[in-house]
Write a protein that holds these residues in place. Structure first.
Motif, mmCIF file in Angstrom:
data_model
loop_
_atom_site.group_PDB
_atom_site.id
_atom_site.type_symbol
_atom_site.label_atom_id
_atom_site.label_comp_id
_atom_site.label_asym_id
_atom_site.label_seq_id
_atom_site.Cartn_x
_atom_site.Cartn_y
_atom_site.Cartn_z
ATOM 1 N N ARG A 72 0.841 -1.219 0.000
ATOM 2 C CA ARG A 72 0.000 0.000 0.000
ATOM 3 C C ARG A 72 0.866 1.256 0.000
ATOM 4 N NH1 ARG A 72 -2.609 3.089 4.209
ATOM 5 N NH2 ARG A 72 -4.275 4.295 3.267
ATOM 6 N N ILE A 73 1.916 1.259 0.805
ATOM 7 C CA ILE A 73 2.802 2.430 0.868
ATOM 8 C C ILE A 73 3.464 2.673 -0.477
ATOM 9 C CG2 ILE A 73 4.984 3.261 1.838
ATOM 10 C CD1 ILE A 73 4.025 1.989 4.509
ATOM 11 N N PHE A 74 4.014 1.626 -1.100
ATOM 12 C CA PHE A 74 4.666 1.812 -2.397
ATOM 13 C C PHE A 74 3.665 2.206 -3.472
ATOM 14 C CE2 PHE A 74 8.417 -0.121 -0.547
ATOM 15 C CZ PHE A 74 9.420 0.621 -1.154
ATOM 16 N N SER A 75 2.443 1.698 -3.407
ATOM 17 C CA SER A 75 1.414 2.087 -4.376
ATOM 18 C C SER A 75 1.064 3.567 -4.226
ATOM 19 C CB SER A 75 0.171 1.219 -4.214
ATOM 20 O OG SER A 75 0.464 -0.121 -4.521
ATOM 21 N N LEU A 76 0.905 4.027 -2.971
ATOM 22 C CA LEU A 76 0.632 5.449 -2.722
ATOM 23 C C LEU A 76 1.800 6.325 -3.170
ATOM 24 C CD1 LEU A 76 -1.036 5.242 0.814
ATOM 25 C CD2 LEU A 76 -2.146 5.893 -1.350
ATOM 26 N N LEU A 77 3.021 5.863 -2.915
ATOM 27 C CA LEU A 77 4.202 6.609 -3.347
ATOM 28 C C LEU A 77 4.255 6.706 -4.870
ATOM 29 C CD1 LEU A 77 6.825 8.044 -2.594
ATOM 30 C CD2 LEU A 77 7.929 5.809 -2.462
ATOM 31 N N ALA A 78 3.957 5.610 -5.559
ATOM 32 C CA ALA A 78 3.950 5.614 -7.027
ATOM 33 C C ALA A 78 2.876 6.561 -7.557
ATOM 34 C CB ALA A 78 3.734 4.202 -7.557
ATOM 35 N N ALA A 134 3.638 9.791 -9.807
ATOM 36 C CA ALA A 134 2.989 9.903 -11.114
ATOM 37 C C ALA A 134 2.314 11.276 -11.259
ATOM 38 C CB ALA A 134 1.971 8.782 -11.300
ATOM 39 N N ARG A 135 1.651 11.734 -10.187
ATOM 40 C CA ARG A 135 1.009 13.057 -10.235
ATOM 41 C C ARG A 135 2.041 14.165 -10.374
ATOM 42 N NH1 ARG A 135 -2.348 10.908 -6.236
ATOM 43 N NH2 ARG A 135 -1.187 11.959 -4.597
ATOM 44 N N VAL A 136 3.108 14.087 -9.582
ATOM 45 C CA VAL A 136 4.120 15.144 -9.592
ATOM 46 C C VAL A 136 4.814 15.241 -10.953
ATOM 47 C CG1 VAL A 136 6.383 15.788 -8.644
ATOM 48 C CG2 VAL A 136 4.528 15.143 -7.113
ATOM 49 N N HIS A 137 5.116 14.084 -11.543
ATOM 50 C CA HIS A 137 5.858 14.069 -12.811
ATOM 51 C C HIS A 137 4.948 13.988 -14.031
ATOM 52 C CE1 HIS A 137 9.640 13.885 -10.713
ATOM 53 N NE2 HIS A 137 9.181 12.875 -9.976
#
Length: 166
Positions: free
Chosen positions: A139-145, A149-152
């Motif tokens: 869940r943490i890595f999915s949220l980080l991804a 994705a939004r930032v870039h």
């Protein structure tokens, strides 16, 4: 390990009493709480928040965890359960402008390919970590991804995790 309970009984906390550390991820804030058990009740002693307004690197968080009392050997033993080879972590006490801190130096073998979310999720799910830790880590890595994705302004499939030692 991240976003879960780290009980003293499992050896992750280097204390002689019945304390535990809880780490929770809320939006961009990581909460680190310590508590002491007294009989049947748990008394909350203190909470430390990482307000990651400008980001936080993995080595900074590892150093903070060890500085807060997590046993370095127990931490690396848990990381060994991932089944990833070619890494080593050294911890040392340092002084930065009069402030004492624990520095985590992460050594990895150089790889030319970066890992994407699907690669990280496979490592997590194929690991020997407990089911709860696998679920929270995924869940943490999915949220980080999703955040990356939004930032870039990229699709989540194009995000690679070079900043997390992946």
């Amino acid at each position: 390990m991240v976003a879960g309970d780290l009980p003293c009984g499992s050896g992750l906390l280097d204390t002689s009493d019945s304390r535990s550390v809880t780490i929770q991820l809320h939006s961009n804030i990581v909460s680190l709480s310590t508590s002491r058990q007294t009989g049947m009740s748990v008394q909350l002693m203190k909470t430390l928040y990482f307000d990651c307004f400008a980001g936080a690197s993995g080595d900074m968080i590892l150093g903070a965890l060890v500085g807060a009392g997590v046993d370095p050997l127990a931490l690396t033993t848990q990381l060994d359960l991932l089944g990833v080879t070619g890494w080593k972590i050294d911890f040392e006490k340092v002084d930065r402008s009069g402030i004492s801190a624990t520095y985590a130096r992460v050594h990895t073998e150089h790889e030319h390919a970066h890992r994407h979310l699907k690669d990280i999720l496979k490592i997590i799910h194929d690991s020997r970590l407990t089911a709860g830790v696998k679920e929270r880590s995924a869940r943490i890595f999915s949220l980080l991804a999703e955040a990356e994705a939004r930032v870039h302004d990229l699709p989540i499939e194009k995000i690679h995790f070079h900043e997390v030692g992946a």
